[in-house]
Motif scaffolding. Structure first.
Motif, PDB file in Angstrom:
ATOM      1  N   GLU B  68       0.837  -1.212   0.000  1.00 31.59           N
ATOM      2  CA  GLU B  68       0.000   0.000   0.000  1.00 31.59           C
ATOM      3  C   GLU B  68       0.865   1.254   0.000  1.00 31.59           C
ATOM      4  O   GLU B  68       1.836   1.357   0.754  1.00 31.59           O
ATOM      5  N   ILE B  69       0.500   2.192  -0.840  1.00 32.85           N
ATOM      6  CA  ILE B  69       1.153   3.495  -0.884  1.00 32.85           C
ATOM      7  C   ILE B  69       0.047   4.559  -0.943  1.00 32.85           C
ATOM      8  O   ILE B  69      -1.135   4.220  -0.856  1.00 32.85           O
ATOM      9  N   LEU B  70       0.431   5.800  -1.050  1.00 33.11           N
ATOM     10  CA  LEU B  70      -0.585   6.847  -1.206  1.00 33.11           C
ATOM     11  C   LEU B  70      -0.020   7.880  -2.175  1.00 33.11           C
ATOM     12  O   LEU B  70       0.995   8.514  -1.896  1.00 33.11           O
ATOM     13  N   MET B  71      -0.673   7.987  -3.320  1.00 35.26           N
ATOM     14  CA  MET B  71      -0.190   8.924  -4.336  1.00 35.26           C
ATOM     15  C   MET B  71      -0.981  10.221  -4.258  1.00 35.26           C
ATOM     16  O   MET B  71      -2.050  10.268  -3.658  1.00 35.26           O
ATOM     17  N   PRO B  72      -0.453  11.269  -4.868  1.00 34.23           N
ATOM     18  CA  PRO B  72      -1.158  12.558  -4.768  1.00 34.23           C
ATOM     19  C   PRO B  72      -2.480  12.554  -5.547  1.00 34.23           C
ATOM     20  O   PRO B  72      -2.580  11.916  -6.593  1.00 34.23           O
TER      21      PRO B  72
END
Lengths: 572, 572
Positions: B68-72
């Motif tokens: 899991e990541i969080l992109m803009p």
């Protein structure tokens, strides 16, 4: 997770763009990458830290009766126009139009949306207090985004809004949130101080900022060193106390020739007087007048306090032309004696000075033996200066100290500012229509991650508090080609996973030195080295990242040691 | 939670704005409120449902090795310009400028960002496959946002992007994601079908849509009724099979006078022939030509298939003026015989017809006994029609059935479309530079919540699957002024909470009828009524929301019953 499969792109060099340590380490240790100025992608390690901080925040909000909701990021302009903020918010508000030309804002904050919601859904005092919160992206078009996650344009916040029937209710809710914030930052393993702050232009009354203490902090706070006193304030807000009054015979006013001596330091030296014997005269322009502010030579004007005293919207230092015109002298020789058409505001400490020095409003001349009250009359006497370390505490008289901090949270009594502008009312127990009394409470979630690094790092990398570290532990087999080492590493890895330990197995075909460097950089709180000592003596090396303490343990001792370590790191 | 403190603003009336059942119930049961067209606030109940769906999604993504990541959300235009989508995406892309005039998009999808990220952070085949995902808001400026959460402009999605070294790797990853999606929707308690879909303009090859079956669905799917066959497809994609061939003596072509008979139904009736004996001729304009499409009278042209056959960018029905000009006859009398300067594309089923009827390209006349091949030659013969229920399965020959569905997820082989346009490459094991082979995999999280309601509701409200219900249970004391009832309700409430049951105590001073109505509307899977029967006989009434089954249980039996019920609802 296995390091070979995890996206942890560590860097050997510090990227040139990074100024502060958290930014440098977040980039170098593979936590974040930049997409645009102030806009970042959170990679897997950062996502894990953020989710831990969010969980702690949620638990403490829920504990106080907060209900989680999710409001839109895209907010219709109409609500902002109604509250009056569409026009005043300025260029920090990201604005856009939809395909039909309708205006929207990307929410920097949600007072309008939440007030409109509560206005339409609630009607009775019986449903109060109501505490609603959310965790999501916020937007602020900073003029100069910088310091990585400390000042971004897209960032993650928790914001809670409270609705009470009256001020007494708000006081209770405010206290609850204050306590929740203390628990949150304690649980995150941070050294911090809640400090009194100025409520500024948002209106409202009480407000506290939660400051993570770090040398790199942009904010200056003062706090009482007396252990029994909890006084602490943002330096912009910190109240000054009376200093010892000078006692001396009043001498007659006298003109002194001070050719070319313009600064406090120069005059002090030239006249052989301490800076505290001088009076500094500064001219400010507001939207409607020019004022002169007087502080002692060793003090600084606190413009926030000054603005409150004058009650003006705009305050800036007057131009040289204005000063020259008002005083009839070049810069550096201004003083209060004989000034006309200017409101003179003297700091308390100025008002009790005797035999002081001021400019004479004449080139190359100062006055000596100036006695306020006798030689000039201030229009107002007020607290308009910054407090400094070493001064007395305004609460207990103890000694104040200074510290630098990073603001990670703020609690704020809004009162009825938004409920009035948006006409949000309820019926009280007597059937009377009243405006909600509101509070708002923010925590910068992504900023807390960065602040934690500002506080917890060393030359080798990040030294996370265990409670918010991305993983608890990394297992480093020193040679992945040695089957015996890999076998025991696998056994340990699986048993840790089964026990709920968050573990990374560094199975990359790299030299041990590279792995150790990466482990330190990433900041795993514990590192378990599986090497020769295990094959020879059956001992494994467990190293604590922060203290550097090393323990040699048998296989069967490891798990309970790790669990104890984690537990102590999670303790409130 | 106590109902008196929970924000569940149920409505007695259905808001006029709501067209579909999920929208009506989400509003009436107090789950969501509208902020702008297609933009909603999720209230506490919705937030709870969403967080349960998200948790299931996360667990299944992680199980397949997803990170899991969080992109803009705010994406710089440069990347979109590089991929070529900035210009072609059209008005559905929300665009904005920052204070310096730089262009940004609000992400409707993240192929550009993720490809740029992987391009700069990875370089070797050793790090593949890489599966990165996020869960967050997406933006699409729909021309006509509607159906509540089913077609919003701000909505919550999970999107995973996969990077493989080759097609074989992508096949494996694609299968993993397919399996994960099956588990996710099963765990959510939904009836659904993965169906083959058309990959459309995005490029790429294989793609499946995951359809939640519901009468209100906008999408039509066909699936094989044979239990051993898994064939299912979006009707736009579904392949047609050969139908039984008509066998008959070829009769001579004949002109028939058909005054005013223009539609298939009219001609069929007038000539006493089944619709399947007629040939429908439709004219389409593309960016470069006009074509005639022929399908059997009882079939419909599938424009997506037709577009693929022609390989054109634009396809729309030709205007009356064009048809009249080409055929020399008014609408309703067109046919393929004697047509000039027009590519004629016949469906397979048309190509095998004998003695069929077509328009004669002359007002009020048709041809009878038309034999394709003999009387006219089609330029192309292809599958250009919609398949219908009752036709044979293209895989096993079984019988196809139809169902309506709501698309909640899609898995998609992107191939090298983005890695080529953004020049994202890695070194393979031979040191050769190659483009990543990518896939993308989306789930509409907020849409899944709405689709679950479309599938699970009755006249009284929502009938949630237990796994994604906002709470498991509501306790309804029939009279809050009866201390004995409140005491036992409190005891049960606390014991349930301690056992991890998600319970609401309806402590509002309302009549039981109001509470029962609200309980049904909100859709708590279980309702425990504490009333007279308890005081008189020691029995509590536990009612299952969906089945309506009622159980009278003793205090000590309740908890294990509830736990079993929850467990069975959570079972995969």
């Amino acid at each position: 997770m296995r390091a070979s499969q995890l996206l942890i792109p560590t860097l050997r060099e510090t990227p040139a763009e990074a100024e502060v340590i958290s930014h440098k380490l977040l980039l170098r240790a593979g936590y974040i990458r930049r997409s645009a100025a102030g806009v970042y992608t959170y990679l897997p390690l950062a996502q894990r830290v953020l989710s831990k901080i969010k969980r702690i925040v949620r638990e403490e909000m829920d504990r106080q009766g907060g209900q989680e909701i999710l409001m839109p990021i895209m907010q219709p302009a109409e609500l902002w126009q109604e509250s009056g903020r569409w026009d005043v918010y300025g260029p920090e508000l990201f604005r856009l139009k939809d395909r039909h030309g309708r205006d929207f804002a990307l929410g920097p904050t949600h007072e309008e949306i939440i007030t409109a919601l509560v206005k339409s859904e609630l009607s009775s005092y019986k449903q109060l207090p109501l505490l609603l919160y959310q965790i999501q992206n916020k937007y602020r078009d900073e003029r100069r985004p910088r310091f990585g996650l400390l000042r971004g344009r897209e960032f993650i916040m928790k914001d809670l809004y409270s609705f009470d029937a009256d001020e007494a209710g708000l006081d209770i809710t405010y206290r609850k949130m204050y306590d929740a914030y203390v628990r949150i930052f304690q649980r995150c393993g941070l050294r911090f101080r809640p400090v009194e702050a100025d409520s500024g232009a948002i209106g409202g009354s009480d407000t506290h900022e939660f400051m993570v203490l770090a040398e790199s902090g942009e904010a200056l706070v003062v706090f009482c060193q007396n252990e029994n006193c909890s006084y602490a304030a943002n330096v912009e807000k910190a109240q000054s106390s009376e200093l010892p009054k000078p006692v001396a015979e009043l001498l007659p006013l006298e003109e002194a020739h001070t050719p070319g001596q313009k600064t406090i330091a120069q005059i002090s030296k030239y006249l052989g007087l301490p800076e505290s014997g001088l009076i500094k005269t500064l001219f400010y322009e507001t939207e409607s007048e020019v004022v002169a502010a007087l502080v002692r030579g060793d003090h600084d004007v606190n413009e926030i306090k000054l603005q409150r005293v004058i009650d003006c919207a705009r305050l800036e230092l007057a131009s040289e032309a204005i000063v020259t015109k008002l005083t009839g002298a070049p810069l550096g020789f201004a003083g209060p004696i004989g000034l006309k058409n200017v409101l003179v505001i003297a700091d308390y400490e100025v008002s009790v000075m005797v035999n002081a020095v001021t400019g004479a409003n004449k080139a190359d001349y100062h006055y000596k033996n100036v006695c306020p009250g006798r030689d000039f009359k201030a229009g107002k006497i007020a607290d308009i200066r910054f407090v400094k370390a070493g001064e007395p505490c305004p609460v207990c008289g103890g000694v104040l100290a200074e510290a630098k901090g990073i603001e990670v949270g703020q609690v704020f009594k809004l009162g009825d500012k938004y409920s009035k502008s948006l006409e949000a009312t309820f019926q009280d127990e007597n059937g009377k229509t009243r405006h909600y009394v509101m509070g708002c409470y923010g925590i910068g979630v992504s900023r807390t991650m960065a602040a934690a690094i500002e506080q917890h790092n060393d030359l080798n990398g990040i030294t996370w508090p265990a409670a918010i570290a991305p993983f608890h532990l990394v297992i480093v087999p020193v040679n992945v080609k040695d089957q015996a080492l890999m076998d025991i590493s696998e056994v340990l890895y699986r048993s840790f996973l089964e026990s709920g330990v968050e573990v990374v197995l560094d199975d990359r075909p790299e030299r041990p030195g590279v792995k150790f460097k990466d482990a330190d950089l990433v900041g795993y709180p514990l590192r378990l080295t599986v090497g020769k000592k295990f094959l020879e003596e059956g001992l494994l090396e467990l190293r604590e990242r922060r203290s550097g303490k090393t323990h040699f343990l048998k296989e069967e001792e490891i798990l309970s040691f790790i669990k104890d370590f984690i537990k102590s790191g999670m303790a409130l």
